[in-house]
Design a protein around this motif. Structure first.
Motif, PDB file in Angstrom:
ATOM      1  N   LYS A  19       0.837  -1.206   0.000  1.00 57.58           N
ATOM      2  CA  LYS A  19       0.000   0.000   0.000  1.00 57.58           C
ATOM      3  C   LYS A  19       0.872   1.256   0.000  1.00 57.58           C
ATOM      4  O   LYS A  19       0.590   2.214  -0.730  1.00 57.58           O
ATOM      5  N   ASP A  20       1.932   1.255   0.800  1.00 57.36           N
ATOM      6  CA  ASP A  20       2.835   2.407   0.838  1.00 57.36           C
ATOM      7  C   ASP A  20       3.493   2.634  -0.516  1.00 57.36           C
ATOM      8  O   ASP A  20       3.597   3.768  -0.991  1.00 57.36           O
ATOM      9  N   PHE A  21       3.930   1.554  -1.133  1.00 59.15           N
ATOM     10  CA  PHE A  21       4.582   1.652  -2.440  1.00 59.15           C
ATOM     11  C   PHE A  21       3.604   2.191  -3.490  1.00 59.15           C
ATOM     12  O   PHE A  21       3.944   3.071  -4.280  1.00 59.15           O
ATOM     13  N   ALA A  22       2.380   1.663  -3.495  1.00 59.92           N
ATOM     14  CA  ALA A  22       1.367   2.118  -4.454  1.00 59.92           C
ATOM     15  C   ALA A  22       1.040   3.591  -4.245  1.00 59.92           C
ATOM     16  O   ALA A  22       0.918   4.360  -5.206  1.00 59.92           O
ATOM     17  N   PHE A  57       0.038  -2.776  -8.072  1.00 57.06           N
ATOM     18  CA  PHE A  57       1.265  -2.699  -7.281  1.00 57.06           C
ATOM     19  C   PHE A  57       1.322  -3.779  -6.206  1.00 57.06           C
ATOM     20  O   PHE A  57       2.156  -3.737  -5.313  1.00 57.06           O
ATOM     21  N   GLY A  58       0.417  -4.748  -6.271  1.00 52.85           N
ATOM     22  CA  GLY A  58       0.524  -5.928  -5.424  1.00 52.85           C
ATOM     23  C   GLY A  58      -0.215  -5.877  -4.096  1.00 52.85           C
ATOM     24  O   GLY A  58       0.024  -6.722  -3.237  1.00 52.85           O
ATOM     25  N   VAL A  59      -1.142  -4.937  -3.915  1.00 50.33           N
ATOM     26  CA  VAL A  59      -1.849  -4.876  -2.634  1.00 50.33           C
ATOM     27  C   VAL A  59      -2.728  -6.118  -2.450  1.00 50.33           C
ATOM     28  O   VAL A  59      -2.652  -6.791  -1.417  1.00 50.33           O
ATOM     29  N   SER A  60      -3.536  -6.445  -3.440  1.00 50.32           N
ATOM     30  CA  SER A  60      -4.359  -7.656  -3.309  1.00 50.32           C
ATOM     31  C   SER A  60      -3.481  -8.906  -3.317  1.00 50.32           C
ATOM     32  O   SER A  60      -3.783  -9.876  -2.608  1.00 50.32           O
ATOM     33  N   THR A  61      -2.401  -8.877  -4.066  1.00 52.54           N
ATOM     34  CA  THR A  61      -1.439  -9.989  -4.062  1.00 52.54           C
ATOM     35  C   THR A  61      -0.920 -10.217  -2.641  1.00 52.54           C
ATOM     36  O   THR A  61      -0.818 -11.352  -2.175  1.00 52.54           O
ATOM     37  N   ALA A  62      -0.611  -9.128  -1.956  1.00 52.39           N
ATOM     38  CA  ALA A  62      -0.097  -9.219  -0.581  1.00 52.39           C
ATOM     39  C   ALA A  62      -1.136  -9.820   0.362  1.00 52.39           C
ATOM     40  O   ALA A  62      -0.781 -10.611   1.249  1.00 52.39           O
ATOM     41  N   GLN A  83       4.507  -1.991 -12.984  1.00 52.15           N
ATOM     42  CA  GLN A  83       3.791  -2.388 -11.779  1.00 52.15           C
ATOM     43  C   GLN A  83       4.156  -3.811 -11.366  1.00 52.15           C
ATOM     44  O   GLN A  83       4.349  -4.089 -10.176  1.00 52.15           O
ATOM     45  N   VAL A  84       4.267  -4.695 -12.340  1.00 46.36           N
ATOM     46  CA  VAL A  84       4.652  -6.077 -12.037  1.00 46.36           C
ATOM     47  C   VAL A  84       6.051  -6.108 -11.413  1.00 46.36           C
ATOM     48  O   VAL A  84       6.278  -6.791 -10.403  1.00 46.36           O
ATOM     49  N   LYS A  85       6.986  -5.341 -11.972  1.00 46.10           N
ATOM     50  CA  LYS A  85       8.348  -5.294 -11.421  1.00 46.10           C
ATOM     51  C   LYS A  85       8.346  -4.779  -9.984  1.00 46.10           C
ATOM     52  O   LYS A  85       9.054  -5.298  -9.124  1.00 46.10           O
ATOM     53  N   SER A  86       7.535  -3.773  -9.718  1.00 49.28           N
ATOM     54  CA  SER A  86       7.435  -3.227  -8.360  1.00 49.28           C
ATOM     55  C   SER A  86       6.874  -4.272  -7.399  1.00 49.28           C
ATOM     56  O   SER A  86       7.361  -4.409  -6.272  1.00 49.28           O
ATOM     57  N   ALA A  87       5.861  -4.986  -7.825  1.00 51.86           N
ATOM     58  CA  ALA A  87       5.261  -6.025  -6.974  1.00 51.86           C
ATOM     59  C   ALA A  87       6.264  -7.144  -6.688  1.00 51.86           C
ATOM     60  O   ALA A  87       6.331  -7.650  -5.563  1.00 51.86           O
TER      61      ALA A  87
END
Length: 193
Positions: A19-22, A57-62, A83-87
């Motif tokens: 969430k912070d990254f996004a 950015f991977g929030v739901s992934t997390a 976005q994929v790289k960031s996740a």
């Protein structure tokens, strides 16, 4: 005064990081905490093969990886390479496969026991293809649904193609759930009939 329970305040560490990254990237389309907690609950079941369409950015992934078992496999796909790289930087691990490209390319890794579809094309335009990738007894969850009483005037009185497909499908047991006054989801399970 409202009583606070862990179930309505808990946020896993990986979710906070994502969430912070996004937020720093200006990305505003991450799932809500209400939805994340539901996704966390579903991913915590004994699901072996999980698909997420729309990594962001991977929030739901997390939320998913924070609950899934160590022997489960998550495939997550997004069209945006940055976005994929960031996740991957935050959430990369052995049992998570990050894909960049068309979500339909991930389907060859199915059938899936749990699918979270956060892309209009999967929810609406290619719903039958998504349905076919569910395992028997598998769950599908769709978020970002606006409860009908909050529809804009130009939507009112018109059929909702997403709800029509998923809530009326003869081979699904499905329900629409209200997470909060302005956020609804559909949860569906594929029947063996």
């Amino acid at each position: 005064m409202m009583t606070t329970y862990r179930s309505n305040t808990f946020i896993p560490t990986f979710v906070t990081l994502s969430k912070d990254f996004a937020e720093k990237a200006g990305f505003t389309k991450s799932c809500t905490d209400d939805f994340g907690r539901l996704l966390y609950t579903l991913a915590g079941q004994e699901k072996k093969n999980i698909l997420e369409i729309g990594t962001g950015f991977g929030v739901s992934t997390a939320w998913i990886i924070s609950a899934m078992s160590k022997d489960a496999k998550l495939v997550t796909v997004d069209i945006d390479q940055s976005q994929v790289k960031s996740a991957i930087e935050i959430l990369g691990r052995e049992n998570v496969e990050f894909l960049c490209g068309d979500w339909k390319d991930a389907l060859k890794r199915g059938p899936f026991d749990l699918i979270f579809a956060d892309v209009k094309d999967a929810k609406k335009d290619n719903a039958e293809l998504l349905f076919e990738s569910m395992s028997i007894g598998g769950l599908l969850i769709l978020d970002d649904l606006t409860p009908e009483e909050y529809w804009p005037d130009d939507w009112k009185g018109k059929p909702d193609k997403i709800r029509n497909f998923w809530l009326n499908h003869p081979k699904l047991a499905a329900s629409e759930l209200l997470l909060n006054p302005r956020e609804a989801v559909i949860i569906a399970s594929k029947l063996s009939v």
